[in-house]
Design an enzyme around this catalytic site. Structure first.
Site, mmCIF file in Angstrom:
data_model
loop_
_atom_site.group_PDB
_atom_site.id
_atom_site.type_symbol
_atom_site.label_atom_id
_atom_site.label_comp_id
_atom_site.label_asym_id
_atom_site.label_seq_id
_atom_site.Cartn_x
_atom_site.Cartn_y
_atom_site.Cartn_z
ATOM 1 N N CYS A 2 -4.726 81.399 8.792
ATOM 2 C CA CYS A 2 -5.862 80.499 8.650
ATOM 3 C C CYS A 2 -5.338 79.152 8.195
ATOM 4 O O CYS A 2 -4.190 79.013 7.794
ATOM 5 C CB CYS A 2 -6.835 81.051 7.611
ATOM 6 S SG CYS A 2 -7.382 82.715 7.985
ATOM 7 N N ARG A 27 -4.066 76.790 13.560
ATOM 8 C CA ARG A 27 -3.684 77.940 12.754
ATOM 9 C C ARG A 27 -4.670 79.097 12.889
ATOM 10 O O ARG A 27 -4.358 80.218 12.492
ATOM 11 C CB ARG A 27 -3.594 77.550 11.276
ATOM 12 C CG ARG A 27 -2.651 76.396 10.986
ATOM 13 C CD ARG A 27 -2.644 76.080 9.516
ATOM 14 N NE ARG A 27 -2.107 77.201 8.789
ATOM 15 C CZ ARG A 27 -0.794 77.364 8.565
ATOM 16 N NH1 ARG A 27 0.040 76.473 9.015
ATOM 17 N NH2 ARG A 27 -0.347 78.418 7.923
ATOM 18 N N TRP A 71 -8.660 82.759 11.109
ATOM 19 C CA TRP A 71 -8.132 83.697 12.097
ATOM 20 C C TRP A 71 -8.356 85.057 11.466
ATOM 21 O O TRP A 71 -7.658 85.458 10.539
ATOM 22 C CB TRP A 71 -6.637 83.458 12.331
ATOM 23 C CG TRP A 71 -6.117 84.151 13.529
ATOM 24 C CD1 TRP A 71 -6.040 83.682 14.815
ATOM 25 C CD2 TRP A 71 -5.540 85.475 13.596
ATOM 26 N NE1 TRP A 71 -5.473 84.625 15.638
ATOM 27 C CE2 TRP A 71 -5.172 85.728 14.936
ATOM 28 C CE3 TRP A 71 -5.322 86.474 12.651
ATOM 29 C CZ2 TRP A 71 -4.590 86.928 15.339
ATOM 30 C CZ3 TRP A 71 -4.754 87.672 13.059
ATOM 31 C CH2 TRP A 71 -4.398 87.883 14.400
ATOM 32 N N ASN A 97 -5.904 81.964 2.642
ATOM 33 C CA ASN A 97 -5.095 82.310 3.820
ATOM 34 C C ASN A 97 -4.138 83.419 3.408
ATOM 35 O O ASN A 97 -3.399 83.262 2.434
ATOM 36 C CB ASN A 97 -4.296 81.093 4.299
ATOM 37 C CG ASN A 97 -3.297 81.490 5.381
ATOM 38 O OD1 ASN A 97 -3.531 82.423 6.136
ATOM 39 N ND2 ASN A 97 -2.165 80.792 5.413
ATOM 40 N N GLY A 98 -4.172 84.533 4.111
ATOM 41 C CA GLY A 98 -3.297 85.650 3.750
ATOM 42 C C GLY A 98 -4.091 86.943 3.705
ATOM 43 O O GLY A 98 -5.178 87.029 4.283
ATOM 44 N N GLU A 463 10.512 84.839 28.599
ATOM 45 C CA GLU A 463 9.766 83.707 28.026
ATOM 46 C C GLU A 463 8.666 83.243 28.980
ATOM 47 O O GLU A 463 7.524 83.009 28.582
ATOM 48 C CB GLU A 463 10.717 82.542 27.692
ATOM 49 C CG GLU A 463 10.068 81.248 27.239
ATOM 50 C CD GLU A 463 9.131 81.373 26.048
ATOM 51 O OE1 GLU A 463 8.322 80.452 25.844
ATOM 52 O OE2 GLU A 463 9.150 82.418 25.360
ATOM 53 N N LYS A 467 4.586 83.105 28.220
ATOM 54 C CA LYS A 467 3.766 81.889 28.339
ATOM 55 C C LYS A 467 2.549 82.157 29.232
ATOM 56 O O LYS A 467 1.416 81.829 28.898
ATOM 57 C CB LYS A 467 4.587 80.726 28.933
ATOM 58 C CG LYS A 467 5.535 80.066 27.931
ATOM 59 C CD LYS A 467 4.883 79.168 26.961
ATOM 60 C CE LYS A 467 4.867 79.639 25.520
ATOM 61 N NZ LYS A 467 5.940 80.391 25.003
ATOM 62 N N GLU A 470 0.054 84.559 27.379
ATOM 63 C CA GLU A 470 -0.680 84.119 26.192
ATOM 64 C C GLU A 470 -1.740 83.071 26.479
ATOM 65 O O GLU A 470 -2.731 82.987 25.744
ATOM 66 C CB GLU A 470 0.281 83.666 25.092
ATOM 67 C CG GLU A 470 1.152 82.511 25.351
ATOM 68 C CD GLU A 470 2.037 82.216 24.130
ATOM 69 O OE1 GLU A 470 1.548 82.264 22.997
ATOM 70 O OE2 GLU A 470 3.236 81.958 24.338
ATOM 71 N N HIS A 486 14.241 100.318 38.553
ATOM 72 C CA HIS A 486 14.206 101.510 37.691
ATOM 73 C C HIS A 486 12.788 101.827 37.211
ATOM 74 O O HIS A 486 12.606 102.541 36.230
ATOM 75 C CB HIS A 486 15.147 101.313 36.484
ATOM 76 C CG HIS A 486 16.580 101.135 36.912
ATOM 77 N ND1 HIS A 486 17.334 102.162 37.442
ATOM 78 C CD2 HIS A 486 17.357 100.028 36.916
ATOM 79 C CE1 HIS A 486 18.538 101.695 37.742
ATOM 80 N NE2 HIS A 486 18.584 100.411 37.443
ATOM 81 N N LYS A 581 -1.040 79.719 15.761
ATOM 82 C CA LYS A 581 0.253 79.056 15.876
ATOM 83 C C LYS A 581 1.287 79.628 14.932
ATOM 84 O O LYS A 581 2.451 79.822 15.291
ATOM 85 C CB LYS A 581 0.085 77.562 15.606
ATOM 86 C CG LYS A 581 1.344 76.746 15.763
ATOM 87 C CD LYS A 581 1.820 76.749 17.195
ATOM 88 C CE LYS A 581 3.100 75.999 17.455
ATOM 89 N NZ LYS A 581 3.628 76.217 18.780
HETATM 90 C C1 AGP Z 1 4.811 81.440 21.406
HETATM 91 O O1 AGP Z 1 4.235 80.636 22.339
HETATM 92 C C2 AGP Z 1 3.900 82.027 20.432
HETATM 93 N N1 AGP Z 1 3.131 81.062 19.783
HETATM 94 C C3 AGP Z 1 4.553 82.981 19.453
HETATM 95 O O2 AGP Z 1 5.167 84.003 20.174
HETATM 96 C C4 AGP Z 1 5.590 82.335 18.527
HETATM 97 O O3 AGP Z 1 6.737 82.018 19.224
HETATM 98 C C5 AGP Z 1 5.942 83.326 17.415
HETATM 99 O O4 AGP Z 1 4.784 83.624 16.700
HETATM 100 C C6 AGP Z 1 7.023 82.769 16.500
HETATM 101 O O5 AGP Z 1 6.554 81.624 15.858
HETATM 102 P P1 AGP Z 1 7.586 80.755 14.992
HETATM 103 O O6 AGP Z 1 8.601 80.166 15.920
HETATM 104 O O7 AGP Z 1 6.740 79.724 14.317
HETATM 105 O O8 AGP Z 1 8.227 81.694 14.007
#
Ligand code: AGP
Length: 586
Positions: A2, A27, A71, A97-98, A463, A467, A470, A486, A581
């Site tokens: 959050c 966040r 969140w 937050n937490g 990767e 992308k 997500e 496989h 994020k």
């Molecule tokens: C990637 O696009 C995502 N937002 C997520 O996988 C991110 O890379 C992961 O949470 C790690 O975040 P960080 O680099 O801030 O540790």
């Protein structure tokens, strides 16, 4: 996950807070709320994104206030569960937050004492606890008394209608204080107060701040007074804007040529320190989550290729089960854009206790991971706002090249070669974007997509699939091209898009052989390569470079494909559903 913020000063608090929430929204963004004090506490909160909430700004009077963007972890996405949360008498308000791990037993105790709870959240125990303690003591003492009862990760900010002060407490979740003239701020990160002050004090674990409009005092949880030196943040608030782009994501993709230059501007003394630590270490464990782990996998190939050193790469959330077996003196490298990912921080703290050297590759200076580390290397790529990480990935991969070249005593040569990639990245965006825009119209109606590659580009396949998943919500999988036959090949039928990353390097022929396996099952082949091939249904052309550098370029069309497909589907590109994020809970 959050975003929290507090303000005390001369300005209309609700305006500062609402604006601050907008820069914290990456966040978490399922609901939000503001509380201000003008003799009594007024609250305006609701479900939805900040821009869509009907804020009752007239009601939110006063120069003191707190705010939150959520969140959800405990309790559904409802108005009642949105923060701020109040005490029974409405005189205490809290944003958090937490996760309060022991909230149910604390709640039961408080209910026995007659407290009535309005939400299903863990957070709501905090204002009721403070209220309960205020039966015997003042607000400040009651707040300090209350934290003794709380277990888990928390950063919370509390206000009382009877006091002109803000109380802030940090344990594991991030919190930073902004020191102004006649005003003070506290927030999950510095973005919300950058336009007002660049003087920031990052709270460490088990630390608290008491803010009035004229002063900020810092204490440990057991009330020892702390002298905290403010850091001057040379972050440009404008960087937190979109600079005319439609979305942060495409802005951050276009920023990558500039980011390359900024990341190359490293402190060579620190690079050499890290290089020698890795060279001499009995074992090197690279620990990261999500995109940062994918960059670390490229790093493993490059360090083994250029410096002949093998490094293990761990999924951060799993490393905790190995960390106690890692021998003393090993080097543990934490890679994280935010520096606040709990899955990375938790085992790293354990590794440190076990006598390992901690190196971090991090973007946010002053973040928890930065402060846990013996040596930190900074990405210098500026704020990354879009949840989907792009420029930070490129900067992380570049950092591994720099470390490898330093280990090979060829740093200057390496920097010269890497410096030439700036124009190659621009060329890649220019040559592939028009093709990708057309391709997105094909992709948007698909339910599945597969990404394959070999060697260091295998990391780009996983990767690229992350992308696409997500932000476009299309199921996608990335894997080594040799792995396809496989099992996953059974899912390739007529028209299924398969993105084949096939730069003209040592893996080219074998990867094309895998492309034929796909074609013979009717797969729709999207080839990312510096050479066209009749097997490609769509060719995304990248410039020819030294084979070692292909991962920096092959990733760009994958980023663009995810962006334009998500956009074609009308998704919220910068704030994809269910994500945040920086993932500050484990
Ligand atoms: C990637 O696009 C995502 N937002 C997520 O996988 C991110 O890379 C992961 O949470 C790690 O975040 P960080 O680099 O801030 O540790």
């Amino acid at each position: 996950m959050c975003g929290i913020i507090g303000y005390i000063g001369q300005r209309k608090a609700s305006i500062v807070l609402k604006k601050g929430l907008e820069s914290l929204e990456y966040r978490g963004y399922d609901s939000a709320g503001i509380a201000t004090i003008d003799k009594t506490i007024s609250v305006s909160k609701d479900v939805g994104k900040i821009a869509n909430i009907k804020w009752d700004m007239d009601k939110l009077k006063g120069n003191i206030g707190i705010a939150h963007t959520r969140w959800a972890t405990h309790g559904g996405v409802t108005k009642n569960n949105a923060h701020p949360h109040l005490s029974c008498d409405g005189n205490i308000a809290v944003v958090h937050n937490g996760i309060i791990e022991n909230f149910s037993e604390v709640k039961r105790e408080l209910e026995k004492k007659g407290h009535k709870f309005r939400s299903e959240t863990d957070t709501e125990v905090i204002p009721h606890l403070i209220e309960e303690n205020m039966k015997k003591m003042g607000f400040e003492d009651a707040a300090f008394e209350s934290i003794k009862k709380l277990k888990g990760a928390f950063a919370f900010v509390a206000v009382s209608s009877r006091e002109q002060k803000i109380m802030a407490f940090r344990k594991e979740s991030p919190l930073v204080v902004g020191l102004g003239q006649g005003e003070n701020f506290v927030a999950s990160d510095a973005y919300p107060f950058l336009e007002y002050t660049k003087r920031a004090v990052f709270l460490d674990d088990n630390e608290a701040a008491v803010l009035t409009k004229d002063r900020a005092d810092f204490y440990s949880f057991d009330r020892a007074r702390l002298k905290k030196e403010p850091k001057i943040l040379d972050w440009d608030p404008k960087n937190v804007g979109k600079n005319g782009f439609e979305h942060y994501l495409i802005k951050e993709i276009y920023e990558q040529p500039l980011v390359l230059k900024q990341t190359l501007a490293q402190d060579e003394k620190k690079l050499k320190e890290v290089a020698s630590l890795i060279q001499r270490a009995p074992r090197v464990c690279i620990v990261a989550a999500g995109t940062a782990r994918h960059a670390s996998i490229v790093g493993r190939y490059i360090i083994s290729e250029l410096a002949g050193k093998y490094c293990e790469v761990y999924m951060a959330s799993e490393f905790q089960y190995f960390v106690d077996k890692i021998e003393k003196g090993s080097v543990v490298i934490g890679v994280s854009q935010s520096g606040e990912t709990a899955d990375v921080l938790f085992p790293i703290k354990k590794a440190k206790k076990n006598g390992c050297k901690i190196v971090s590759i991090v973007n946010v200076v002053g973040s928890s991971l930065d402060r846990e580390s013996d040596v930190s290397l900074y990405l210098n790529c500026g704020p990354e706002i879009s949840v989907a990480s792009t420029k930070a990935f490129t900067a992380q991969v570049l950092m591994f090249y720099l470390i490898a070249y330093t280990m090979a005593y060829k740093l200057d040569e390496g920097k010269r070669q890497l410096g030439q990639l700036t124009t190659k990245i621009e060329e890649t965006i220019k040559s592939t974007e028009p093709e990708v825009k057309k391709l997105a119209e094909y992709m948007k109606d698909k339910n599945d997509a597969y990404f394959i590659a070999r060697g260091e580009n295998f990391a780009i396949a996983i990767e690229g699939s992350l992308k696409l998943k997500e932000i476009s919500y299309i199921h996608a999988e990335g894997m080594p091209a040799g792995e396809l036959k496989h099992g996953t090949l059974s899912l390739v039928t007529e028209g299924v898009p398969v993105i084949i990353i096939a730069p003209k390097d040592y893996t080219y022929d074998e990867t094309l052989a895998n492309a034929h396996e796909v074609k013979s099952r009717g797969g729709y082949i999207i080839g990312i390569s510096d050479e066209n091939n009749p097997i490609f249904d769509v060719w995304l052309k990248i410039p020819k470079v030294e084979p070692l550098f292909y991962p920096i370029l092959t990733n760009i069309p994958c980023q663009l494909l995810a962006y334009y497909t998500a956009k074609a589907k009308g998704n919220d590109v910068d704030k994809p559903r269910n994500l945040a994020k920086s993932v500050t809970v484990r």
